[in-house]
Motif scaffolding. Structure first.
Motif, PDB file in Angstrom:
ATOM      1  N   GLY A 107       0.808  -1.210   0.000  1.00  0.00           N
ATOM      2  CA  GLY A 107       0.000   0.000   0.000  1.00  0.00           C
ATOM      3  C   GLY A 107       0.842   1.260   0.000  1.00  0.00           C
ATOM      4  N   ARG A 108       1.933   1.234   0.768  1.00  0.00           N
ATOM      5  CA  ARG A 108       2.822   2.409   0.815  1.00  0.00           C
ATOM      6  C   ARG A 108       3.471   2.638  -0.541  1.00  0.00           C
ATOM      7  N   LEU A 109       3.883   1.575  -1.200  1.00  0.00           N
ATOM      8  CA  LEU A 109       4.470   1.716  -2.531  1.00  0.00           C
ATOM      9  C   LEU A 109       3.450   2.254  -3.520  1.00  0.00           C
ATOM     10  N   GLU A 110       2.234   1.764  -3.454  1.00  0.00           N
ATOM     11  CA  GLU A 110       1.201   2.213  -4.392  1.00  0.00           C
ATOM     12  C   GLU A 110       0.803   3.660  -4.158  1.00  0.00           C
ATOM     13  N   ARG A 111       1.005   4.152  -2.939  1.00  0.00           N
ATOM     14  CA  ARG A 111       0.690   5.553  -2.648  1.00  0.00           C
ATOM     15  C   ARG A 111       1.815   6.492  -3.042  1.00  0.00           C
ATOM     16  N   ASN A 112       2.976   5.940  -3.359  1.00  0.00           N
ATOM     17  CA  ASN A 112       4.096   6.787  -3.760  1.00  0.00           C
ATOM     18  C   ASN A 112       3.722   7.517  -5.051  1.00  0.00           C
ATOM     19  N   PRO A 113       3.655   8.855  -5.023  1.00  0.00           N
ATOM     20  CA  PRO A 113       3.188   9.581  -6.221  1.00  0.00           C
ATOM     21  C   PRO A 113       4.076   9.378  -7.435  1.00  0.00           C
ATOM     22  N   THR A 114       5.367   9.184  -7.232  1.00  0.00           N
ATOM     23  CA  THR A 114       6.254   8.920  -8.361  1.00  0.00           C
ATOM     24  C   THR A 114       5.880   7.614  -9.037  1.00  0.00           C
ATOM     25  N   ILE A 115       5.639   6.580  -8.224  1.00  0.00           N
ATOM     26  CA  ILE A 115       5.248   5.276  -8.755  1.00  0.00           C
ATOM     27  C   ILE A 115       3.895   5.375  -9.463  1.00  0.00           C
ATOM     28  N   ARG A 116       2.940   6.067  -8.833  1.00  0.00           N
ATOM     29  CA  ARG A 116       1.598   6.185  -9.413  1.00  0.00           C
ATOM     30  C   ARG A 116       1.662   6.830 -10.795  1.00  0.00           C
ATOM     31  N   SER A 117       2.409   7.915 -10.900  1.00  0.00           N
ATOM     32  CA  SER A 117       2.465   8.620 -12.179  1.00  0.00           C
ATOM     33  C   SER A 117       3.188   7.797 -13.242  1.00  0.00           C
ATOM     34  N   GLU A 118       4.238   7.086 -12.859  1.00  0.00           N
ATOM     35  CA  GLU A 118       4.981   6.270 -13.823  1.00  0.00           C
ATOM     36  C   GLU A 118       4.154   5.076 -14.286  1.00  0.00           C
ATOM     37  N   ILE A 119       3.389   4.486 -13.372  1.00  0.00           N
ATOM     38  CA  ILE A 119       2.515   3.369 -13.746  1.00  0.00           C
ATOM     39  C   ILE A 119       1.468   3.841 -14.748  1.00  0.00           C
ATOM     40  N   ALA A 120       0.898   5.024 -14.484  1.00  0.00           N
ATOM     41  CA  ALA A 120      -0.112   5.571 -15.387  1.00  0.00           C
ATOM     42  C   ALA A 120       0.494   5.901 -16.749  1.00  0.00           C
ATOM     43  N   ALA A 121       1.704   6.478 -16.742  1.00  0.00           N
ATOM     44  CA  ALA A 121       2.343   6.872 -17.999  1.00  0.00           C
ATOM     45  C   ALA A 121       2.629   5.664 -18.886  1.00  0.00           C
ATOM     46  N   ARG A 122       2.909   4.518 -18.262  1.00  0.00           N
ATOM     47  CA  ARG A 122       3.224   3.314 -19.022  1.00  0.00           C
ATOM     48  C   ARG A 122       2.010   2.425 -19.273  1.00  0.00           C
ATOM     49  N   GLY A 123       0.869   2.817 -18.739  1.00  0.00           N
ATOM     50  CA  GLY A 123      -0.357   2.053 -18.945  1.00  0.00           C
ATOM     51  C   GLY A 123      -0.339   0.676 -18.298  1.00  0.00           C
ATOM     52  N   PHE A 124       0.413   0.521 -17.200  1.00  0.00           N
ATOM     53  CA  PHE A 124       0.524  -0.783 -16.555  1.00  0.00           C
ATOM     54  C   PHE A 124      -0.780  -1.206 -15.869  1.00  0.00           C
ATOM     55  N   GLU A 125      -1.426  -0.233 -15.199  1.00  0.00           N
ATOM     56  CA  GLU A 125      -2.584  -0.519 -14.359  1.00  0.00           C
ATOM     57  C   GLU A 125      -2.238  -1.661 -13.390  1.00  0.00           C
ATOM     58  N   ARG A 126      -3.027  -2.742 -13.372  1.00  0.00           N
ATOM     59  CA  ARG A 126      -2.752  -3.834 -12.428  1.00  0.00           C
ATOM     60  C   ARG A 126      -1.763  -4.849 -13.001  1.00  0.00           C
ATOM     61  N   SER A 127      -1.255  -4.594 -14.201  1.00  0.00           N
ATOM     62  CA  SER A 127      -0.252  -5.474 -14.790  1.00  0.00           C
ATOM     63  C   SER A 127       1.163  -4.959 -14.539  1.00  0.00           C
ATOM     64  N   VAL A 128       1.304  -4.066 -13.575  1.00  0.00           N
ATOM     65  CA  VAL A 128       2.619  -3.508 -13.282  1.00  0.00           C
ATOM     66  C   VAL A 128       3.568  -4.614 -12.822  1.00  0.00           C
ATOM     67  N   PRO A 129       4.769  -4.707 -13.396  1.00  0.00           N
ATOM     68  CA  PRO A 129       5.743  -5.697 -12.925  1.00  0.00           C
ATOM     69  C   PRO A 129       6.112  -5.424 -11.477  1.00  0.00           C
ATOM     70  N   LEU A 130       6.268  -6.473 -10.702  1.00  0.00           N
ATOM     71  CA  LEU A 130       6.599  -6.318  -9.290  1.00  0.00           C
ATOM     72  C   LEU A 130       7.898  -5.542  -9.116  1.00  0.00           C
ATOM     73  N   GLY A 131       8.867  -5.809  -9.988  1.00  0.00           N
ATOM     74  CA  GLY A 131      10.131  -5.088  -9.898  1.00  0.00           C
ATOM     75  C   GLY A 131       9.952  -3.591 -10.074  1.00  0.00           C
ATOM     76  N   PHE A 132       9.014  -3.189 -10.948  1.00  0.00           N
ATOM     77  CA  PHE A 132       8.769  -1.773 -11.174  1.00  0.00           C
ATOM     78  C   PHE A 132       8.114  -1.144  -9.946  1.00  0.00           C
ATOM     79  N   LEU A 133       7.128  -1.830  -9.391  1.00  0.00           N
ATOM     80  CA  LEU A 133       6.473  -1.328  -8.184  1.00  0.00           C
ATOM     81  C   LEU A 133       7.478  -1.171  -7.051  1.00  0.00           C
ATOM     82  N   ASN A 134       8.462  -2.039  -7.033  1.00  0.00           N
ATOM     83  CA  ASN A 134       9.406  -2.108  -5.930  1.00  0.00           C
ATOM     84  C   ASN A 134      10.642  -1.237  -6.136  1.00  0.00           C
ATOM     85  N   TYR A 135      10.722  -0.490  -7.243  1.00  0.00           N
ATOM     86  CA  TYR A 135      11.998   0.185  -7.500  1.00  0.00           C
ATOM     87  C   TYR A 135      12.342   1.278  -6.493  1.00  0.00           C
ATOM     88  N   PRO A 136      11.382   1.900  -5.773  1.00  0.00           N
ATOM     89  CA  PRO A 136      11.815   2.807  -4.706  1.00  0.00           C
ATOM     90  C   PRO A 136      12.605   2.090  -3.609  1.00  0.00           C
TER      91      PRO A 136
END
Length: 344
Positions: A107-136
Motif C-alpha cells: 500500500g505504501r508503494l502504491e501511494r508513492n506519487p512517483t510510482i503512481r504517475s509512472e505506472i499511469a504513464a506506461r499504462g501498466f494498471e494492475r499489470s505492473v511488474p513487481l520489480g517496477f512497483l518495488n523500484y523505490p
C-alpha cells in the motif's frame, strides 16, 4: 577512482535504456562534474532497475551500458574523482533490497506519487511488474549501501528520497542505534528540459531528445522540429516567449544572457522569424555538443578501457556495499553461518 576521504558522499546514476541527451546534461551531468570536486561521488549505472520495464528486451540494456559510460566520460566525469559502478555487479544491493522489502507495505508503494504517475504513464494498471512497483526500495538500497548523504534528483523523485529515509528510520529504530544514514535531495537549478516537440519530457526512444553524441545534421533536424508559437505565422507578428521550446533551450545553453533577453523582446514585439531564431540555437547547441562529441569519439576508440574503469569501480562499490549489508543484517537479526550462529 575514489580513495578514502572525509568528503560528504553522493550517489547518482542513470538507467542504461539509451544514450544520454541534453536533458541529462542540464538535469544531472553538469552537476556531477562540479560535485566530484566537493563530494565523494559514486555514479551507478542502474541496469537491474532498467529491467523493471524492459525485461522483454535485455539486449537493449546490455548494449547501452557502454553507451552511457562513454557519455559520462565525454562530459568530464573523471574516474580519478568519481567511482563508476554497475548495479548488477554488486550482489549486496540486491540482498539489501530484499531486506528492505520487509519494512515497506504494498500500500505504501502504491501511494508513492512517483510510482503512481509512472505506472499511469506506461499504462501498466494492475499489470505492473513487481520489480517496477518495488523500484523505490531498490533505490533505497542503492543510496544507503554507499552511505550517501546527498542524492541529486528532480522534484518528481522527492517521494523516493522520503521513502528511503522512512526505511532508514525503521531499521535504525529497530536496532536502537544508527545503522544507516538518512539522505537529502539536491534539486538541480535548471528545470527539466521539454522534448523538442513541446511535450513534457524528452524520450530516448521516440526521437524527441537531442543526444550528447548528435551530429550537426541531427542537431539541425531536431531544432527545426521544435515547437515555437503557433500564433506566430508571419515574421512581423508578435510572438510568445513563454512555452516556446526554442527560448527554453536558449535559456539553458546560450552563454550570452543579454543577447537572449534582446531576442525575447524582439520576438514579443514582432519582426523576428522562427528560422533566424532556430539558426542561432543550432549554433549554440553545436558549440555545446561538439567538444562532448569529440571526446566521446576518442573514448569510443578504446571501449575496453571504459569497461575496465567500470569494472574496477564496481569492485570498489561491492566492498562498500557488502560492509553496509553486514551491518544491516546484524541490525535486523539476520545472521549467516560465517557468524557461527548456533541454530535451534
Amino acid at each position: 577512482m575514489n580513495t578514502e576521504t572525509t568528503k560528504p558522499v553522493i550517489l547518482t546514476g542513470d538507467r542504461p535504456t539509451g544514450p544520454l541527451h541534453l536533458g541529462h546534461l542540464t538535469g544531472s551531468l553538469q552537476n556531477r562534474v562540479a560535485m566530484q570536486e566537493t563530494h565523494d561521488q559514486y555514479v551507478l549505472i542502474a541496469d537491474m532497475q532498467a529491467l523493471t520495464d524492459n525485461a522483454h528486451d535485455p539486449g537493449k540494456i546490455r548494449r547501452n551500458i557502454l553507451e552511457v559510460m562513454l557519455d559520462y566520460l565525454a562530459v568530464g566525469i573523471d574516474p580519478g574523482k568519481t567511482t563508476f559502478c554497475l548495479q548488477s555487479g554488486i550482489p549486496a544491493l540486491h540482498e539489501l533490497t530484499a531486506l528492505f522489502m520487509n519494512f515497506v507495505s504494498v500500500g505504501r508503494l502504491e501511494r508513492n506519487p512517483t510510482i503512481r504517475s509512472e505506472i499511469a504513464a506506461r499504462g501498466f494498471e494492475r499489470s505492473v511488474p513487481l520489480g517496477f512497483l518495488n523500484y523505490p526500495v531498490s533505490q533505497a538500497a542503492d543510496i544507503t549501501a554507499f552511505g550517501a548523504t546527498a542524492v541529486p534528483v528532480g522534484e518528481d523523485q522527492l517521494p523516493i528520497i522520503e521513502q528511503t529515509n522512512e526505511i532508514v528510520r525503521k531499521i535504525n529504530n529497530q536496532a536502537g542505534k544508527s545503522v544507516l544514514t538518512e539522505c537529502r535531495a539536491i534539486i538541480p537549478k535548471v528545470g527539466r528540459l521539454p522534448a523538442v516537440d513541446g511535450s513534457s519530457k524528452m524520450s530516448k526512444s521516440s526521437g524527441t531528445a537531442i543526444h550528447l553524441s548528435a551530429s550537426p545534421d541531427e542537431i539541425r533536424r531536431a531544432v527545426r522540429m521544435m515547437y515555437t508559437d503557433p500564433g506566430h505565422l508571419k515574421v512581423s507578428d508578435p510572438g510568445k516567449v513563454e512555452g516556446n521550446v526554442v527560448f527554453t533551450y536558449l535559456d539553458a545553453f546560450d552563454p550570452d544572457e543579454q543577447a537572449v533577453a534582446e531576442l525575447k523582446d524582439h520576438y514579443r514585439r514582432g519582426g523576428l522569424g522562427d528560422v533566424k531564431l532556430k539558426k542561432r540555437l543550432e549554433e549554440v547547441l553545436e558549440n555545446v555538443i561538439s567538444p562532448i562529441r569529440s571526446r566521446r569519439d576518442s573514448f569510443a576508440a578504446d571501449p575496453a578501457e571504459a569497461l575496465r574503469i567500470l569494472k574496477q569501480g564496481t569492485r570498489t562499490g561491492d566492498l562498500i556495499s557488502k560492509a553496509t549489508l553486514d551491518r544491516t543484517r546484524e541490525a535486523v537479526g539476520v545472521f549467516s553461518f560465517d557468524d557461527q550462529y548456533e541454530l535451534g
